[in-house]
Design a protein around this motif. Structure first.
Motif, PDB file in Angstrom:
ATOM      1  N   CYS A 139       0.805  -1.089   0.146  1.00 40.80           N
ATOM      2  CA  CYS A 139      -0.132  -0.023  -0.010  1.00 40.80           C
ATOM      3  C   CYS A 139       0.749   1.345  -0.147  1.00 40.80           C
ATOM      4  O   CYS A 139       2.119   1.049   0.477  1.00 40.80           O
ATOM      5  CB  CYS A 139      -0.807   0.048   1.283  1.00 40.80           C
ATOM      6  SG  CYS A 139      -1.985  -1.370   1.448  1.00 40.80           S
ATOM      7  N   ILE A 140       0.344   2.416  -0.509  1.00 44.09           N
ATOM      8  CA  ILE A 140       0.965   3.649  -0.313  1.00 44.09           C
ATOM      9  C   ILE A 140       0.001   4.690   0.274  1.00 44.09           C
ATOM     10  O   ILE A 140      -1.127   4.401   0.216  1.00 44.09           O
ATOM     11  CB  ILE A 140       1.290   4.193  -1.904  1.00 44.09           C
ATOM     12  CG1 ILE A 140       2.189   5.371  -1.606  1.00 44.09           C
ATOM     13  CG2 ILE A 140      -0.048   4.464  -2.594  1.00 44.09           C
ATOM     14  CD1 ILE A 140       2.443   5.957  -3.124  1.00 44.09           C
TER      15      ILE A 140
ATOM     16  N   GLN B 221       4.466   7.206   1.773  1.00 47.90           N
ATOM     17  CA  GLN B 221       5.229   6.032   2.443  1.00 47.90           C
ATOM     18  C   GLN B 221       4.471   4.952   1.872  1.00 47.90           C
ATOM     19  O   GLN B 221       3.431   4.808   1.730  1.00 47.90           O
ATOM     20  CB  GLN B 221       5.274   6.217   3.720  1.00 47.90           C
ATOM     21  CG  GLN B 221       4.057   6.079   4.661  1.00 47.90           C
ATOM     22  CD  GLN B 221       4.100   5.828   5.836  1.00 47.90           C
ATOM     23  OE1 GLN B 221       5.361   5.980   6.413  1.00 47.90           O
ATOM     24  NE2 GLN B 221       3.181   5.531   6.669  1.00 47.90           N
ATOM     25  N   CYS B 222       5.290   3.946   1.652  1.00 46.43           N
ATOM     26  CA  CYS B 222       4.949   2.403   1.230  1.00 46.43           C
ATOM     27  C   CYS B 222       4.883   1.429   2.375  1.00 46.43           C
ATOM     28  O   CYS B 222       5.687   1.562   3.291  1.00 46.43           O
ATOM     29  CB  CYS B 222       5.499   2.031   0.156  1.00 46.43           C
ATOM     30  SG  CYS B 222       5.714   2.810  -1.333  1.00 46.43           S
ATOM     31  N   TYR B 223       4.051   0.445   2.565  1.00 52.27           N
ATOM     32  CA  TYR B 223       4.023  -0.440   3.625  1.00 52.27           C
ATOM     33  C   TYR B 223       3.250  -1.694   3.299  1.00 52.27           C
ATOM     34  O   TYR B 223       2.581  -1.463   2.315  1.00 52.27           O
ATOM     35  CB  TYR B 223       3.481   0.287   4.842  1.00 52.27           C
ATOM     36  CG  TYR B 223       1.966   0.571   4.857  1.00 52.27           C
ATOM     37  CD1 TYR B 223       1.055  -0.201   5.113  1.00 52.27           C
ATOM     38  CD2 TYR B 223       1.691   1.991   4.395  1.00 52.27           C
ATOM     39  CE1 TYR B 223      -0.287   0.321   4.994  1.00 52.27           C
ATOM     40  CE2 TYR B 223       0.534   2.456   4.321  1.00 52.27           C
ATOM     41  CZ  TYR B 223      -0.462   1.581   4.509  1.00 52.27           C
ATOM     42  OH  TYR B 223      -1.823   1.975   4.525  1.00 52.27           O
TER      43      TYR B 223
ATOM     44  N   SER C 229      -4.343   9.895   2.091  1.00 51.03           N
ATOM     45  CA  SER C 229      -5.229   9.003   1.047  1.00 51.03           C
ATOM     46  C   SER C 229      -4.339   7.586   0.987  1.00 51.03           C
ATOM     47  O   SER C 229      -3.113   7.601   0.768  1.00 51.03           O
ATOM     48  CB  SER C 229      -5.633   9.127  -0.378  1.00 51.03           C
ATOM     49  OG  SER C 229      -4.447   9.601  -0.997  1.00 51.03           O
ATOM     50  N   ILE C 230      -4.990   6.491   1.039  1.00 48.49           N
ATOM     51  CA  ILE C 230      -4.312   4.976   1.066  1.00 48.49           C
ATOM     52  C   ILE C 230      -4.669   4.488  -0.023  1.00 48.49           C
ATOM     53  O   ILE C 230      -5.921   4.371  -0.245  1.00 48.49           O
ATOM     54  CB  ILE C 230      -4.448   4.316   2.453  1.00 48.49           C
ATOM     55  CG1 ILE C 230      -3.992   5.217   3.524  1.00 48.49           C
ATOM     56  CG2 ILE C 230      -4.363   3.173   2.422  1.00 48.49           C
ATOM     57  CD1 ILE C 230      -4.433   4.422   4.757  1.00 48.49           C
ATOM     58  N   ALA C 231      -3.827   3.784  -0.777  1.00 51.47           N
ATOM     59  CA  ALA C 231      -4.162   3.118  -2.107  1.00 51.47           C
ATOM     60  C   ALA C 231      -3.347   1.644  -1.928  1.00 51.47           C
ATOM     61  O   ALA C 231      -2.084   1.832  -1.675  1.00 51.47           O
ATOM     62  CB  ALA C 231      -3.912   3.795  -3.188  1.00 51.47           C
TER      63      ALA C 231
END
Length: 93
Positions: free
Chosen positions: A38-39, A69-71, A48-50
Protein backbone atom coordinates in the motif's frame (compact mmCIF):
# COMPACT_ATOMS: atom_id res chain seq x y z
CA UNK A 1 -47.68 7.44 27.95
CA UNK A 2 -44.79 9.75 27.10
CA UNK A 3 -42.42 6.76 27.26
CA UNK A 4 -44.35 5.08 24.43
CA UNK A 5 -44.28 8.30 22.38
CA UNK A 6 -40.51 8.58 22.89
CA UNK A 7 -40.02 4.97 21.80
CA UNK A 8 -42.12 5.51 18.65
CA UNK A 9 -40.19 8.69 17.86
CA UNK A 10 -36.88 6.87 18.33
CA UNK A 11 -37.91 4.00 16.05
CA UNK A 12 -39.19 6.42 13.39
CA UNK A 13 -35.94 8.41 13.54
CA UNK A 14 -33.82 5.30 13.14
CA UNK A 15 -35.94 4.20 10.18
CA UNK A 16 -35.53 7.56 8.43
CA UNK A 17 -31.76 7.58 9.01
CA UNK A 18 -31.39 4.04 7.68
CA UNK A 19 -33.44 4.84 4.57
CA UNK A 20 -31.41 7.96 3.85
CA UNK A 21 -28.15 6.05 4.24
CA UNK A 22 -29.29 3.34 1.81
CA UNK A 23 -29.19 5.77 -1.12
CA UNK A 24 -25.53 6.68 -0.62
CA UNK A 25 -22.86 4.93 -2.69
CA UNK A 26 -20.68 2.47 -0.79
CA UNK A 27 -17.04 3.41 -0.39
CA UNK A 28 -14.38 1.22 -1.96
CA UNK A 29 -12.39 -0.97 0.34
CA UNK A 30 -9.12 0.79 1.24
CA UNK A 31 -7.06 -2.32 1.82
CA UNK A 32 -7.53 -4.44 -1.31
CA UNK A 33 -6.42 -7.95 -0.24
CA UNK A 34 -5.27 -8.76 -3.79
CA UNK A 35 -2.30 -6.38 -3.51
CA UNK A 36 0.46 -6.87 -0.91
CA UNK A 37 1.76 -3.27 -0.85
CA UNK A 38 0.00 0.00 0.00
CA UNK A 39 0.92 3.65 -0.36
CA UNK A 40 -0.19 6.49 1.86
CA UNK A 41 0.08 9.91 0.21
CA UNK A 42 0.02 13.01 2.41
CA UNK A 43 -1.48 16.28 1.16
CA UNK A 44 -2.57 19.55 2.73
CA UNK A 45 -6.12 18.15 2.87
CA UNK A 46 -5.11 15.00 4.71
CA UNK A 47 -3.94 11.65 3.43
CA UNK A 48 -5.15 8.86 1.18
CA UNK A 49 -4.33 5.17 1.11
CA UNK A 50 -4.26 2.97 -1.97
CA UNK A 51 -3.32 -0.70 -1.98
CA UNK A 52 -2.61 -1.39 -5.63
CA UNK A 53 1.03 -2.45 -5.81
CA UNK A 54 2.58 -5.87 -6.26
CA UNK A 55 6.01 -4.91 -4.86
CA UNK A 56 7.71 -2.35 -2.64
CA UNK A 57 9.86 -1.26 -5.60
CA UNK A 58 6.77 -0.53 -7.70
CA UNK A 59 5.27 1.49 -4.85
CA UNK A 60 8.56 3.33 -4.17
CA UNK A 61 8.70 4.43 -7.82
CA UNK A 62 5.23 5.94 -7.46
CA UNK A 63 6.03 7.51 -4.08
CA UNK A 64 9.24 9.11 -5.36
CA UNK A 65 9.05 12.91 -5.21
CA UNK A 66 5.86 12.88 -3.14
CA UNK A 67 5.18 13.09 0.55
CA UNK A 68 4.28 9.42 0.76
CA UNK A 69 5.23 6.12 2.32
CA UNK A 70 4.87 2.49 1.25
CA UNK A 71 4.04 -0.35 3.62
CA UNK A 72 2.90 -3.96 3.61
CA UNK A 73 -0.85 -4.39 3.28
CA UNK A 74 -2.02 -5.81 6.61
CA UNK A 75 -4.98 -7.50 4.90
CA UNK A 76 -3.20 -8.99 1.89
CA UNK A 77 -4.01 -12.59 1.10
CA UNK A 78 -0.95 -14.68 1.74
CA UNK A 79 0.16 -17.29 -0.76
CA UNK A 80 0.80 -19.83 1.90
CA UNK A 81 2.33 -23.15 1.11
CA UNK A 82 1.31 -26.03 3.33
CA UNK A 83 3.91 -26.44 6.01
CA UNK A 84 5.50 -29.70 6.99
CA UNK A 85 2.87 -31.80 8.61
CA UNK A 86 2.97 -35.22 10.14
CA UNK A 87 4.58 -37.84 7.99
CA UNK A 88 2.26 -40.42 6.45
CA UNK A 89 2.26 -43.74 8.29
CA UNK A 90 4.85 -46.22 7.10
CA UNK A 91 3.67 -49.55 5.86
CA UNK A 92 5.50 -52.69 6.87
CA UNK A 93 5.89 -55.23 4.14
Amino acid sequence: MSGVKNAILLVASLLVVSLLGAGLPAEAQTYDPRYPVCIEVYTLDGSSIACSFMSMAQCAATASGQSAQCYANPYAMQNRQPGPGPSPPRRNR
